[in-house]
Write a protein that holds these residues in place. Structure first.
Motif, PDB file in Angstrom:
ATOM      1  N   ALA A  25       0.825  -1.205   0.000  1.00  0.00           N
ATOM      2  CA  ALA A  25       0.000   0.000   0.000  1.00  0.00           C
ATOM      3  C   ALA A  25       0.863   1.262   0.000  1.00  0.00           C
ATOM      4  CB  ALA A  25      -0.928   0.004   1.211  1.00  0.00           C
ATOM      5  N   ALA A  26       1.956   1.242   0.750  1.00  0.00           N
ATOM      6  CA  ALA A  26       2.860   2.402   0.783  1.00  0.00           C
ATOM      7  C   ALA A  26       3.501   2.629  -0.582  1.00  0.00           C
ATOM      8  CB  ALA A  26       3.930   2.201   1.845  1.00  0.00           C
ATOM      9  N   LEU A  27       3.894   1.556  -1.257  1.00  0.00           N
ATOM     10  CA  LEU A  27       4.487   1.699  -2.591  1.00  0.00           C
ATOM     11  C   LEU A  27       3.463   2.210  -3.598  1.00  0.00           C
ATOM     12  CD1 LEU A  27       6.678  -1.527  -2.795  1.00  0.00           C
ATOM     13  CD2 LEU A  27       7.436   0.836  -2.522  1.00  0.00           C
ATOM     14  N   ARG A  28       2.234   1.694  -3.529  1.00  0.00           N
ATOM     15  CA  ARG A  28       1.195   2.180  -4.448  1.00  0.00           C
ATOM     16  C   ARG A  28       0.880   3.645  -4.195  1.00  0.00           C
ATOM     17  NH1 ARG A  28      -1.261  -2.652  -2.989  1.00  0.00           N
ATOM     18  NH2 ARG A  28      -2.759  -1.490  -1.731  1.00  0.00           N
ATOM     19  N   LEU A  29       0.860   4.051  -2.923  1.00  0.00           N
ATOM     20  CA  LEU A  29       0.593   5.449  -2.586  1.00  0.00           C
ATOM     21  C   LEU A  29       1.702   6.351  -3.116  1.00  0.00           C
ATOM     22  CD1 LEU A  29      -1.131   7.556  -1.118  1.00  0.00           C
ATOM     23  CD2 LEU A  29       0.179   7.030   0.952  1.00  0.00           C
ATOM     24  N   ARG A  30       2.959   5.915  -2.991  1.00  0.00           N
ATOM     25  CA  ARG A  30       4.083   6.704  -3.496  1.00  0.00           C
ATOM     26  C   ARG A  30       3.993   6.880  -5.005  1.00  0.00           C
ATOM     27  NH1 ARG A  30       9.855   4.629  -1.855  1.00  0.00           N
ATOM     28  NH2 ARG A  30       8.969   5.135   0.156  1.00  0.00           N
ATOM     29  N   ARG A  31       3.670   5.772  -5.711  1.00  0.00           N
ATOM     30  CA  ARG A  31       3.541   5.852  -7.175  1.00  0.00           C
ATOM     31  C   ARG A  31       2.363   6.736  -7.572  1.00  0.00           C
ATOM     32  NH1 ARG A  31       3.107   0.004  -8.753  1.00  0.00           N
ATOM     33  NH2 ARG A  31       4.109  -0.595  -6.844  1.00  0.00           N
ATOM     34  N   ALA A  32       1.257   6.643  -6.849  1.00  0.00           N
ATOM     35  CA  ALA A  32       0.089   7.457  -7.171  1.00  0.00           C
ATOM     36  C   ALA A  32       0.381   8.944  -6.955  1.00  0.00           C
ATOM     37  CB  ALA A  32      -1.103   7.020  -6.325  1.00  0.00           C
ATOM     38  N   ARG A  33       1.095   9.264  -5.880  1.00  0.00           N
ATOM     39  CA  ARG A  33       1.441  10.673  -5.635  1.00  0.00           C
ATOM     40  C   ARG A  33       2.368  11.216  -6.716  1.00  0.00           C
ATOM     41  NH1 ARG A  33       2.297  10.808   0.924  1.00  0.00           N
ATOM     42  NH2 ARG A  33       0.081  10.953   1.416  1.00  0.00           N
ATOM     43  N   ALA A  34       3.298  10.376  -7.173  1.00  0.00           N
ATOM     44  CA  ALA A  34       4.216  10.801  -8.233  1.00  0.00           C
ATOM     45  C   ALA A  34       3.449  11.031  -9.532  1.00  0.00           C
ATOM     46  CB  ALA A  34       5.314   9.763  -8.432  1.00  0.00           C
ATOM     47  N   ARG A  35       2.502  10.131  -9.834  1.00  0.00           N
ATOM     48  CA  ARG A  35       1.702  10.306 -11.047  1.00  0.00           C
ATOM     49  C   ARG A  35       0.837  11.558 -10.961  1.00  0.00           C
ATOM     50  NH1 ARG A  35      -1.571   5.155 -12.562  1.00  0.00           N
ATOM     51  NH2 ARG A  35      -2.030   6.493 -14.334  1.00  0.00           N
ATOM     52  N   LEU A  36       0.266  11.814  -9.781  1.00  0.00           N
ATOM     53  CA  LEU A  36      -0.550  13.014  -9.602  1.00  0.00           C
ATOM     54  C   LEU A  36       0.295  14.270  -9.753  1.00  0.00           C
ATOM     55  CD1 LEU A  36      -3.248  14.312  -8.863  1.00  0.00           C
ATOM     56  CD2 LEU A  36      -2.588  14.092  -6.462  1.00  0.00           C
ATOM     57  N   ALA A  37       1.484  14.263  -9.201  1.00  0.00           N
ATOM     58  CA  ALA A  37       2.372  15.427  -9.332  1.00  0.00           C
ATOM     59  C   ALA A  37       2.742  15.655 -10.791  1.00  0.00           C
ATOM     60  CB  ALA A  37       3.625  15.225  -8.490  1.00  0.00           C
ATOM     61  N   ALA A  38       2.960  14.566 -11.523  1.00  0.00           N
ATOM     62  CA  ALA A  38       3.301  14.708 -12.942  1.00  0.00           C
ATOM     63  C   ALA A  38       2.111  15.241 -13.736  1.00  0.00           C
ATOM     64  CB  ALA A  38       3.735  13.359 -13.506  1.00  0.00           C
ATOM     65  N   LEU A  39       0.928  14.878 -13.349  1.00  0.00           N
ATOM     66  CA  LEU A  39      -0.262  15.379 -14.051  1.00  0.00           C
ATOM     67  C   LEU A  39      -0.546  16.844 -13.713  1.00  0.00           C
ATOM     68  CD1 LEU A  39      -2.728  12.387 -13.682  1.00  0.00           C
ATOM     69  CD2 LEU A  39      -1.700  13.233 -15.783  1.00  0.00           C
ATOM     70  N   GLU A  40      -0.249  17.242 -12.487  1.00  0.00           N
ATOM     71  CA  GLU A  40      -0.549  18.614 -12.068  1.00  0.00           C
ATOM     72  C   GLU A  40       0.463  19.627 -12.588  1.00  0.00           C
ATOM     73  OE1 GLU A  40      -0.862  18.455  -7.837  1.00  0.00           O
ATOM     74  OE2 GLU A  40      -3.017  18.094  -7.936  1.00  0.00           O
ATOM     75  N   ARG A  41       1.687  19.237 -12.832  1.00  0.00           N
ATOM     76  CA  ARG A  41       2.717  20.188 -13.280  1.00  0.00           C
ATOM     77  C   ARG A  41       2.350  20.906 -14.571  1.00  0.00           C
ATOM     78  NH1 ARG A  41       6.940  16.104 -12.380  1.00  0.00           N
ATOM     79  NH2 ARG A  41       7.154  16.103 -10.146  1.00  0.00           N
ATOM     80  N   PRO A  42       2.005  20.216 -15.646  1.00  0.00           N
ATOM     81  CA  PRO A  42       1.680  20.931 -16.885  1.00  0.00           C
ATOM     82  C   PRO A  42       0.431  21.808 -16.760  1.00  0.00           C
ATOM     83  CG  PRO A  42       2.098  18.628 -17.344  1.00  0.00           C
ATOM     84  CD  PRO A  42       2.063  18.787 -15.863  1.00  0.00           C
ATOM     85  N   SER A  43      -0.563  21.371 -16.001  1.00  0.00           N
ATOM     86  CA  SER A  43      -1.790  22.149 -15.903  1.00  0.00           C
ATOM     87  C   SER A  43      -1.554  23.457 -15.152  1.00  0.00           C
ATOM     88  CB  SER A  43      -2.890  21.340 -15.210  1.00  0.00           C
ATOM     89  OG  SER A  43      -2.547  21.069 -13.878  1.00  0.00           O
ATOM     90  N   ARG A  44      -0.656  23.448 -14.184  1.00  0.00           N
ATOM     91  CA  ARG A  44      -0.371  24.703 -13.453  1.00  0.00           C
ATOM     92  C   ARG A  44       0.352  25.697 -14.344  1.00  0.00           C
ATOM     93  NH1 ARG A  44       1.702  22.598  -7.564  1.00  0.00           N
ATOM     94  NH2 ARG A  44      -0.304  21.808  -6.872  1.00  0.00           N
TER      95      ARG A  44
END
Length: 51
Positions: A25-44
């Motif tokens: 669960a910790a590894l999945r959460l880390r990967r999900a946060r990284a994916r979310l950060a990558a998605l939010e960067r271009p939109s900002r």
């Protein structure tokens, strides 16, 4: 006859499974946060330059 081997095995399996599931669960959460950060960067940056 003692039930100690059964009890130790049951607790060991329970704790081991909890550690494995928690680690996954910790590894999945880390990967999900990284994916979310990558998605939010271009939109900002794109949102800031839009009128």
């Amino acid at each position: 006859m003692t039930h100690l081997p059964y009890i130790i095995t049951a607790y060991g399996l329970t704790i081991g499974l909890a550690v494995i599931l928690g680690g996954g669960a910790a590894l999945r959460l880390r990967r999900a946060r990284a994916r979310l950060a990558a998605l939010e960067r271009p939109s900002r940056s794109g949102g800031a330059s839009a009128p």
